[in-house]
Design a protein around this motif. Structure first.
Motif, short mmCIF file in Angstrom:
data_model
loop_
_atom_site.label_atom_id
_atom_site.label_comp_id
_atom_site.label_asym_id
_atom_site.label_seq_id
_atom_site.Cartn_x
_atom_site.Cartn_y
_atom_site.Cartn_z
N UNK A 1 -8.08 19.05 -22.10
CA UNK A 1 -7.97 20.29 -22.86
C UNK A 1 -8.32 21.36 -21.85
N UNK A 2 -7.52 22.42 -21.76
CA UNK A 2 -7.77 23.42 -20.73
C UNK A 2 -9.07 24.18 -20.98
N UNK A 3 -9.63 24.01 -22.15
CA UNK A 3 -10.87 24.72 -22.47
C UNK A 3 -12.09 23.90 -22.04
N UNK B 1 -9.45 9.01 -17.83
CA UNK B 1 -9.63 10.15 -16.93
C UNK B 1 -10.37 11.27 -17.63
N UNK B 2 -11.42 11.74 -16.97
CA UNK B 2 -12.08 12.97 -17.43
C UNK B 2 -11.48 14.10 -16.62
N UNK B 3 -10.99 15.14 -17.28
CA UNK B 3 -10.29 16.19 -16.55
C UNK B 3 -11.06 17.51 -16.57
N UNK B 4 -10.67 18.40 -15.67
CA UNK B 4 -11.34 19.69 -15.53
C UNK B 4 -10.86 20.66 -16.62
N UNK B 5 -11.70 21.63 -16.96
CA UNK B 5 -11.31 22.63 -17.96
C UNK B 5 -10.41 23.68 -17.34
N UNK B 6 -9.25 23.28 -16.91
CA UNK B 6 -8.34 24.24 -16.29
C UNK B 6 -6.94 23.64 -16.33
N UNK B 7 -5.99 24.45 -15.98
CA UNK B 7 -4.63 23.94 -15.85
C UNK B 7 -4.24 24.17 -14.41
N UNK C 1 -2.84 25.48 -29.14
CA UNK C 1 -1.39 25.72 -29.22
C UNK C 1 -0.80 25.92 -27.84
N UNK C 2 -1.45 26.78 -27.05
CA UNK C 2 -1.05 27.02 -25.66
C UNK C 2 -1.03 25.73 -24.87
N UNK C 3 -2.11 24.99 -25.04
CA UNK C 3 -2.28 23.78 -24.26
C UNK C 3 -1.18 22.77 -24.58
N UNK C 4 -0.90 22.62 -25.87
CA UNK C 4 0.14 21.66 -26.27
C UNK C 4 1.51 22.09 -25.73
#
Ligand SMILES: Nc1ncnc2c1ncn2[C@@H]1O[C@H](COP(=O)(O)OP(=O)(O)O)[C@@H](O)[C@H]1O
Ligand SMILES: [Mg+2]
Length: 246
Positions: free
Chosen positions: A8-10, A119-125, A154-157
């Motif tokens: 999630x980008x957040x 995978x644990x991901x960073x809060x960014x795109x 919504x943005x992220x999807x």
């Protein structure tokens, strides 16, 4: 081998907490599980109280092999550490002209022997997040009970959909409501909206539970730190749900 990203980008929506504790739940249920920390903050090793050593950046840059970077954290639970050195990986990916979205996939190509790779991901795109989406087959999206988190999804999807055009088979497996507090009106309202927008993808919620925020400070996952807490119950349920199948 199922490959799944918590993304999630957040920030602050419980990606890391969910990755660690779902992973621990799967490991306790007997599944061989690998956590790959793709965030420059490198919180997975700290959360589990282990030393980082050589990690994902060394692997991707060719300074270490797969055997060197997999750390056994617990029975059935392994970690490839992330951290600040991943900034160099991002620069390396950005410099590649061809197939730059596949750098992570190539580095992890020969990985074998796990039931789950999480995978644990960073809060960014950024280029590394995109690489994560080209490696995994399933994504799980934690969403906290905040209005802004709901708007951000919504943005992220939309961005995930763009990647899906190049990667058929990348599945949005579920949306996981986090920080749920039944006594707070905001939580109920946001749950209602999530149910309305994502009736098929909505997973059971993780309740707000201070035990979950305390555990990493002790280098323990929730099943070690507070076995009888709501947090442990919620993450055991999610691990079960994930194990049940695709
Ligand atoms: N259900 C929960 N109840 C209370 N605190 C939580 C819960 N889930 C996560 N936290 C805490 O909230 C903070 C943000 O969680 P984290 O997993 O680091 O989010 P992210 O990886 O998305 O940035 C951390 O301090 C974590 O311990
Ligand atoms: Mg995190």
């Amino acid at each position: 081998m199922r490959k799944i990203a918590f993304t999630n980008a957040k920030g602050g929506v419980a990606k890391t907490t969910t990755c660690v504790n779902v992973g621990a739940g799967l490991a306790l249920a007997g599944y061989r599980t690998l956590l790959v920390d793709c965030d420059t903050q490198g919180q997975i090793t700290k959360s589990l109280g282990i030393r980082a050593g050589e990690g994902l950046a060394d692997l991707v840059q060719g300074d270490a092999g797969l055997d060197d970077v997999q750390i056994e954290a617990r029975e059935n639970l392994f970690v490839i550490s992330g951290g600040g050195t991943l900034s160099g990986v991002k620069r390396m990916i950005s410099r590649r002209d061809m197939r730059s979205e596949l750098v992570l996939s190539e580095a992890l190509e020969d990985l074998r022997g796990y039931d789950f790779v999480l995978l644990d991901t960073a809060p960014s795109w950024d280029v590394l997040s995109v690489n994560c989406l080209f490696y995994v087959d399933e994504i799980l999206i934690p969403v906290s009970m905040e209005v802004l988190a709901l708007q951000g999804i919504g943005d992220f999807l939309g961005r995930v959909n763009e990647v899906q055009q190049y990667r058929e088979g990348l599945l949005i497996k579920g949306i996981i409501p986090t920080f749920y507090d039944g006594r707070v009106k905001k939580s109920a309202e946001i749950m209602e909206q999530l149910e309305r927008h994502f009736p098929d993808a909505l997973w059971p919620a993780v309740r707000y539970n201070t035990r979950l925020s305390e555990a990493p400070g002790f280098g323990q996952h929730i099943f070690e730190y507070a076995r009888r807490s709501n947090g442990a119950a919620d993450y055991a349920r999610l691990a079960q749900r994930l194990a049940k199948g695709r």
